[in-house]
Design a protein around this motif. Structure first.
Motif, PDB file in Angstrom:
ATOM      1  N   TYR A  64       0.948  -1.094   0.100  1.00  0.00           N
ATOM      2  CA  TYR A  64       0.094   0.049  -0.238  1.00  0.00           C
ATOM      3  C   TYR A  64       0.815   1.249  -0.041  1.00  0.00           C
ATOM      4  CZ  TYR A  64      -3.987  -2.939   1.147  1.00  0.00           C
ATOM      5  OH  TYR A  64      -4.875  -4.018   1.114  1.00  0.00           O
ATOM      6  N   GLU A  65       0.400   2.083  -0.777  1.00  0.00           N
ATOM      7  CA  GLU A  65       1.157   3.348  -0.893  1.00  0.00           C
ATOM      8  C   GLU A  65       0.143   4.628  -0.230  1.00  0.00           C
ATOM      9  OE1 GLU A  65       3.611   6.428  -4.092  1.00  0.00           O
ATOM     10  OE2 GLU A  65       2.342   4.700  -4.574  1.00  0.00           O
ATOM     11  N   TYR A  66       0.765   5.365   0.527  1.00  0.00           N
ATOM     12  CA  TYR A  66      -0.197   6.427   1.024  1.00  0.00           C
ATOM     13  C   TYR A  66       0.377   7.838   0.791  1.00  0.00           C
ATOM     14  CZ  TYR A  66      -1.219   2.612   4.156  1.00  0.00           C
ATOM     15  OH  TYR A  66      -1.630   1.525   4.717  1.00  0.00           O
ATOM     16  N   ILE A  67      -0.488   8.531   0.035  1.00  0.00           N
ATOM     17  CA  ILE A  67      -0.233   9.831  -0.446  1.00  0.00           C
ATOM     18  C   ILE A  67      -1.060  11.075   0.508  1.00  0.00           C
ATOM     19  CG2 ILE A  67       0.041  11.531  -2.519  1.00  0.00           C
ATOM     20  CD1 ILE A  67       0.036   8.696  -4.111  1.00  0.00           C
ATOM     21  N   LEU A  68      -0.691  11.966   1.200  1.00  0.00           N
ATOM     22  CA  LEU A  68      -1.055  12.828   1.851  1.00  0.00           C
ATOM     23  C   LEU A  68      -1.046  14.440   1.037  1.00  0.00           C
ATOM     24  CD1 LEU A  68       0.156  12.388   5.574  1.00  0.00           C
ATOM     25  CD2 LEU A  68      -2.081  11.803   4.413  1.00  0.00           C
ATOM     26  N   TYR A  69      -2.325  14.833   1.021  1.00  0.00           N
ATOM     27  CA  TYR A  69      -2.465  16.136   0.325  1.00  0.00           C
ATOM     28  C   TYR A  69      -3.054  17.191   1.579  1.00  0.00           C
ATOM     29  CZ  TYR A  69      -2.418  13.544  -4.079  1.00  0.00           C
ATOM     30  OH  TYR A  69      -2.016  12.657  -5.035  1.00  0.00           O
ATOM     31  N   VAL A  70      -2.314  18.412   1.034  1.00  0.00           N
ATOM     32  CA  VAL A  70      -3.081  19.423   1.990  1.00  0.00           C
ATOM     33  C   VAL A  70      -3.368  20.437   1.097  1.00  0.00           C
ATOM     34  CG1 VAL A  70      -1.535  19.018   4.147  1.00  0.00           C
ATOM     35  CG2 VAL A  70      -0.646  20.281   2.604  1.00  0.00           C
ATOM     36  N   LYS A  71      -3.952  21.582   1.664  1.00  0.00           N
ATOM     37  CA  LYS A  71      -4.276  22.970   0.861  1.00  0.00           C
ATOM     38  C   LYS A  71      -2.996  23.614   0.567  1.00  0.00           C
ATOM     39  CE  LYS A  71      -8.969  23.876   2.849  1.00  0.00           C
ATOM     40  NZ  LYS A  71      -9.546  24.764   3.844  1.00  0.00           N
ATOM     41  N   ARG A  72      -3.017  24.303  -0.546  1.00  0.00           N
ATOM     42  CA  ARG A  72      -1.765  24.881  -0.908  1.00  0.00           C
ATOM     43  C   ARG A  72      -1.307  25.976   0.062  1.00  0.00           C
ATOM     44  NH1 ARG A  72       0.047  24.078  -6.317  1.00  0.00           N
ATOM     45  NH2 ARG A  72      -1.551  23.254  -7.536  1.00  0.00           N
ATOM     46  N   ALA A  73      -2.448  26.955   0.727  1.00  0.00           N
ATOM     47  CA  ALA A  73      -2.272  27.579   1.571  1.00  0.00           C
ATOM     48  C   ALA A  73      -1.638  27.108   2.815  1.00  0.00           C
ATOM     49  CB  ALA A  73      -3.598  28.399   1.907  1.00  0.00           C
ATOM     50  N   ASP A  74      -1.980  26.001   3.313  1.00  0.00           N
ATOM     51  CA  ASP A  74      -1.336  25.362   4.635  1.00  0.00           C
ATOM     52  C   ASP A  74       0.002  24.681   4.260  1.00  0.00           C
ATOM     53  OD1 ASP A  74      -3.796  26.216   5.635  1.00  0.00           O
ATOM     54  OD2 ASP A  74      -4.933  24.636   5.401  1.00  0.00           O
ATOM     55  N   TYR A  75       0.333  24.490   3.100  1.00  0.00           N
ATOM     56  CA  TYR A  75       1.455  23.650   2.909  1.00  0.00           C
ATOM     57  C   TYR A  75       2.777  24.055   3.697  1.00  0.00           C
ATOM     58  CZ  TYR A  75       5.357  21.311   0.510  1.00  0.00           C
ATOM     59  OH  TYR A  75       6.328  20.383  -0.010  1.00  0.00           O
ATOM     60  N   ASP A  76       3.245  25.224   3.723  1.00  0.00           N
ATOM     61  CA  ASP A  76       4.407  25.395   4.462  1.00  0.00           C
ATOM     62  C   ASP A  76       3.985  25.280   5.701  1.00  0.00           C
ATOM     63  OD1 ASP A  76       5.723  26.455   2.265  1.00  0.00           O
ATOM     64  OD2 ASP A  76       4.915  28.508   2.388  1.00  0.00           O
ATOM     65  N   GLN A  77       3.193  25.421   6.548  1.00  0.00           N
ATOM     66  CA  GLN A  77       2.791  25.309   7.883  1.00  0.00           C
ATOM     67  C   GLN A  77       2.954  23.552   8.164  1.00  0.00           C
ATOM     68  OE1 GLN A  77      -1.125  26.426   9.341  1.00  0.00           O
ATOM     69  NE2 GLN A  77      -0.657  25.802  11.435  1.00  0.00           N
ATOM     70  N   ALA A  78       2.338  22.921   7.307  1.00  0.00           N
ATOM     71  CA  ALA A  78       2.053  21.357   7.379  1.00  0.00           C
ATOM     72  C   ALA A  78       3.713  20.884   7.200  1.00  0.00           C
ATOM     73  CB  ALA A  78       1.153  20.759   6.192  1.00  0.00           C
ATOM     74  N   VAL A  79       4.546  21.341   6.277  1.00  0.00           N
ATOM     75  CA  VAL A  79       5.923  20.880   6.285  1.00  0.00           C
ATOM     76  C   VAL A  79       6.795  21.166   7.462  1.00  0.00           C
ATOM     77  CG1 VAL A  79       8.145  21.220   5.123  1.00  0.00           C
ATOM     78  CG2 VAL A  79       5.981  21.019   3.729  1.00  0.00           C
ATOM     79  N   ALA A  80       6.408  22.168   8.059  1.00  0.00           N
ATOM     80  CA  ALA A  80       7.216  22.781   9.410  1.00  0.00           C
ATOM     81  C   ALA A  80       6.565  21.925  10.423  1.00  0.00           C
ATOM     82  CB  ALA A  80       6.818  24.200   9.727  1.00  0.00           C
ATOM     83  N   LEU A  81       5.521  21.552  10.515  1.00  0.00           N
ATOM     84  CA  LEU A  81       4.675  20.639  11.517  1.00  0.00           C
ATOM     85  C   LEU A  81       5.200  19.269  11.488  1.00  0.00           C
ATOM     86  CD1 LEU A  81       2.675  20.380  13.687  1.00  0.00           C
ATOM     87  CD2 LEU A  81       0.974  19.452  11.960  1.00  0.00           C
ATOM     88  N   LEU A  82       5.421  18.506  10.346  1.00  0.00           N
ATOM     89  CA  LEU A  82       5.941  17.411  10.072  1.00  0.00           C
ATOM     90  C   LEU A  82       7.478  17.302  10.360  1.00  0.00           C
ATOM     91  CD1 LEU A  82       3.879  15.866   7.113  1.00  0.00           C
ATOM     92  CD2 LEU A  82       3.547  15.482   9.577  1.00  0.00           C
ATOM     93  N   ALA A  83       8.182  18.360  10.180  1.00  0.00           N
ATOM     94  CA  ALA A  83       9.417  18.381  10.422  1.00  0.00           C
ATOM     95  C   ALA A  83       9.874  18.746  11.761  1.00  0.00           C
ATOM     96  CB  ALA A  83      10.256  19.583   9.615  1.00  0.00           C
ATOM     97  N   GLY A  84       9.051  18.803  12.655  1.00  0.00           N
ATOM     98  CA  GLY A  84       9.101  19.127  13.936  1.00  0.00           C
ATOM     99  C   GLY A  84       9.535  20.387  14.640  1.00  0.00           C
ATOM    100  N   THR A  85       9.436  21.558  13.588  1.00  0.00           N
ATOM    101  CA  THR A  85       9.988  23.010  14.006  1.00  0.00           C
ATOM    102  C   THR A  85       8.753  23.594  14.353  1.00  0.00           C
ATOM    103  OG1 THR A  85       9.508  23.658  11.716  1.00  0.00           O
ATOM    104  CG2 THR A  85      12.023  22.966  12.431  1.00  0.00           C
ATOM    105  N   LEU A  86       7.640  23.045  14.477  1.00  0.00           N
ATOM    106  CA  LEU A  86       6.534  23.855  14.840  1.00  0.00           C
ATOM    107  C   LEU A  86       5.685  22.991  15.637  1.00  0.00           C
ATOM    108  CD1 LEU A  86       4.580  26.327  13.927  1.00  0.00           C
ATOM    109  CD2 LEU A  86       3.336  24.953  12.579  1.00  0.00           C
ATOM    110  N   ASP A  87       4.927  23.596  16.937  1.00  0.00           N
ATOM    111  CA  ASP A  87       4.615  22.726  17.932  1.00  0.00           C
ATOM    112  C   ASP A  87       3.078  22.600  17.407  1.00  0.00           C
ATOM    113  OD1 ASP A  87       6.719  22.525  19.603  1.00  0.00           O
ATOM    114  OD2 ASP A  87       6.346  24.546  20.444  1.00  0.00           O
ATOM    115  N   SER A  88       2.552  21.559  17.791  1.00  0.00           N
ATOM    116  CA  SER A  88       0.999  21.358  17.386  1.00  0.00           C
ATOM    117  C   SER A  88      -0.065  22.006  18.249  1.00  0.00           C
ATOM    118  CB  SER A  88       0.700  19.634  17.124  1.00  0.00           C
ATOM    119  OG  SER A  88       1.009  19.039  18.306  1.00  0.00           O
TER     120      SER A  88
END
Length: 88
Positions: A64-88
């Motif tokens: 199984y391959e999983y592909i996650l998509y987010v809104k373009r406007a939220d992309y930078d925030q999502a990348v920072a969140l997954l990188a651990g540089t942004l607190d949830s």
């Protein structure tokens, strides 16, 4: 609402744990996401090579391959969140 016109691909993985962790982080931060799950063992509409080759030698972890998509406007925030540089 995430559509094909306003989304950006965030993550592609074969790991169930990795996609679940990413989805939990996105949900905790209140970010909308769309997860597409592709079964790599299912037959294709264009041609069925599985009938000829079977599943011999295939790794079950890659079924199984999983592909996650987010809104373009939220992309930078999502990348920072997954990188651990942004607190949830």
């Amino acid at each position: 609402m995430i559509t094909i016109f306003n989304r950006r691909q965030l993550l592609t993985t074969f790991s169930t744990e990795e996609q679940a962790d990413a989805r939990n982080k996105l949900a905790a931060a209140g970010l909308d996401y769309f997860c597409r799950c592709i079964n790599r063992r299912s037959p294709s509409a264009l041609g069925d090579t599985r009938a000829r080759s079977g599943t011999f030698g295939e790794q079950p972890d890659l079924a199984y391959e999983y592909i996650l998509y987010v809104k373009r406007a939220d992309y930078d925030q999502a990348v920072a969140l997954l990188a651990g540089t942004l607190d949830s």
